[in-house]
Design a protein around this motif. Structure first.
Motif, PDB file in Angstrom:
ATOM      1  N   ILE A 172     -19.217 -37.165 -25.203  1.00 58.83           N
ATOM      2  CA  ILE A 172     -18.168 -36.502 -24.433  1.00 58.83           C
ATOM      3  C   ILE A 172     -17.235 -35.744 -25.367  1.00 58.83           C
TER       4      ILE A 172
ATOM      5  N   HIS B 125     -14.967 -46.868 -19.968  1.00 55.73           N
ATOM      6  CA  HIS B 125     -15.933 -45.784 -20.092  1.00 55.73           C
ATOM      7  C   HIS B 125     -17.348 -46.328 -19.978  1.00 55.73           C
TER       8      HIS B 125
ATOM      9  N   LEU C 155     -12.766 -41.078 -17.035  1.00 59.69           N
ATOM     10  CA  LEU C 155     -13.842 -41.134 -18.021  1.00 59.69           C
ATOM     11  C   LEU C 155     -13.497 -40.436 -19.331  1.00 59.69           C
ATOM     12  N   THR C 156     -12.666 -39.398 -19.277  1.00 60.91           N
ATOM     13  CA  THR C 156     -12.519 -38.512 -20.436  1.00 60.91           C
ATOM     14  C   THR C 156     -11.122 -38.483 -21.047  1.00 60.91           C
TER      15      THR C 156
ATOM     16  N   LEU D  47     -13.367 -38.223 -13.253  1.00 60.88           N
ATOM     17  CA  LEU D  47     -13.573 -37.486 -14.492  1.00 60.88           C
ATOM     18  C   LEU D  47     -12.402 -37.702 -15.447  1.00 60.88           C
TER      19      LEU D  47
ATOM     20  N   CYS E 184     -18.788 -42.692 -25.951  1.00 65.31           N
ATOM     21  CA  CYS E 184     -17.801 -41.613 -25.803  1.00 65.31           C
ATOM     22  C   CYS E 184     -18.051 -40.452 -26.764  1.00 65.31           C
TER      23      CYS E 184
ATOM     24  N   TRP F 230     -22.195 -35.957 -14.197  1.00 69.07           N
ATOM     25  CA  TRP F 230     -21.854 -35.344 -12.914  1.00 69.07           C
ATOM     26  C   TRP F 230     -22.862 -34.235 -12.625  1.00 69.07           C
TER      27      TRP F 230
ATOM     28  N   HIS G 186     -10.199 -34.419 -21.916  1.00 68.15           N
ATOM     29  CA  HIS G 186      -9.853 -33.970 -20.563  1.00 68.15           C
ATOM     30  C   HIS G 186      -8.953 -32.747 -20.619  1.00 68.15           C
TER      31      HIS G 186
ATOM     32  N   SER H 122     -16.641 -31.712 -25.469  1.00 71.71           N
ATOM     33  CA  SER H 122     -15.315 -31.141 -25.219  1.00 71.71           C
ATOM     34  C   SER H 122     -14.916 -30.113 -26.269  1.00 71.71           C
TER      35      SER H 122
ATOM     36  N   ALA I  58     -21.035 -36.200 -18.901  1.00 69.40           N
ATOM     37  CA  ALA I  58     -20.238 -37.154 -18.125  1.00 69.40           C
ATOM     38  C   ALA I  58     -21.018 -37.735 -16.958  1.00 69.40           C
TER      39      ALA I  58
ATOM     40  N   VAL J  49     -23.922 -42.534 -20.464  1.00 77.61           N
ATOM     41  CA  VAL J  49     -23.983 -41.174 -20.963  1.00 77.61           C
ATOM     42  C   VAL J  49     -24.881 -41.042 -22.183  1.00 77.61           C
TER      43      VAL J  49
END
Length: 300
Positions: A277, A33, A185-186, A182, A274, A142, A214, A281, A140, A37
């Motif tokens: 993220i 990771h 990463l997640t 993705l 992380c 993007w 994810h 989520s 993330a 971020v």
């Protein structure tokens, strides 16, 4: 599409999500990771205690004013190296308001007996999940998908038809579902099994996902596709169908309170990079904490 073009697409996607930097470079803990971020936030600069070295704890507050962060949320982390040893949520100081939270409004009103069109509820649900996805993609790294997703959210709120909205969200859904970068990463972040979620009062997408960051994103994507196709429906939303974007409303606890209750346990032990993220989520909505319905709201 051939193997070579798949490879080219993945490389382009990785560079797009990380500003042209090689996300495979450097020493990343959670199966690679990237640390980008959380640019600009303080980090401990000595070796990880997993290497047998003693580290001081670094106390880091996240929020409340942070880009692509749930408005009003303050999270206090204790770090050793790049690992979150302890996480606590600072309870928001709120003033009670009779105004329903924007994203939950049609579902709360339907639950209180107001006649709400299924299409109006679907439109709000679709836009809410697109709003959450926009933050998720932004954290993330993007940027292109963040812009596309927020454009689709704005189309939903502006009254796009089911055909128009479905056409807008279809490429977003397809691209996110197929993104190996993705997923890399997640996946594995913020594991929340359904049994534990249910025990802690979690409902909605986080319960349905029965898994990681994810998986929660995939539940949002599925809900976006289904709700986009339903925005023209004129039937009345039944009270039993009044499930908001973050879970059942009203419930024993507000959906976002249940999400905040489980959040520290999902972050502790994770790498600092992380943490955002994992928060994205879940995407708790602190406006839910302010809502204090008044008598007769269903007839207002």
């Amino acid at each position: 599409m051939g193997q070579h073009s798949h490879h080219d697409h993945d490389e382009h996607e990785r560079h797009e999500m990380h500003g042209g930097h090689d996300i495979h470079g450097g020493d990343h803990g959670h199966h690679g990771h990237a640390m980008g971020v959380v640019d600009g936030l303080p980090m401990a600069d000595r070796a990880d205690d997993r290497d047998g070295l003693r580290l001081d704890r670094l106390h880091v507050p996240l929020g409340p004013a942070l880009a692509d962060w749930p408005a009003g949320l303050v999270l206090r982390l204790a770090l050793q190296g790049d690992v979150v040893q302890e996480a606590t949520v600072e309870r928001p100081a709120v003033l009670p308001s009779p105004q329903p939270p924007f994203w939950d409004e049609p579902f709360l009103l339907a639950g209180a007996g107001r006649r709400i069109r299924q299409g109006d509820a679907a439109r709000r649900l679709c836009a809410a999940h697109l709003d959450s996805l926009g933050r998720f993609f932004a954290v993330a790294g993007w940027g292109d998908m963040t812009s596309r997703t927020r454009h689709a959210r704005d189309r939903a709120l502006a009254g796009a038809t089911a055909a128009e909205l479905s056409a807008a969200v279809r490429p977003v859904i397809r691209r996110a579902e197929r993104s190996r970068t993705l997923r890399w990463l997640t996946s594995g972040l913020g594991l929340l099994p359904a049994d534990h979620a249910r025990h802690r009062g979690v409902t909605g997408p986080a319960l349905a996902a029965d898994g990681d960051a994810h998986g929660r994103m995939l539940v949002w994507l599925d809900a976006v596709g289904r709700s986009a196709a339903a925005v023209d429906r004129s039937e009345t939303l039944e009270q039993g169908e009044a499930v908001g974007p973050r879970g059942s409303v009203p419930g024993a606890v507000t959906p976002s309170r249940a999400l905040l209750d489980v959040l520290p346990g999902l972050i502790e032990g994770a790498e600092f990079a992380c943490a955002r993220i994992i928060v994205a989520s879940l995407d708790p909505d602190l406006d839910e904490f302010e809502y204090a319905p008044v008598a007769g709201m269903a007839h207002g």
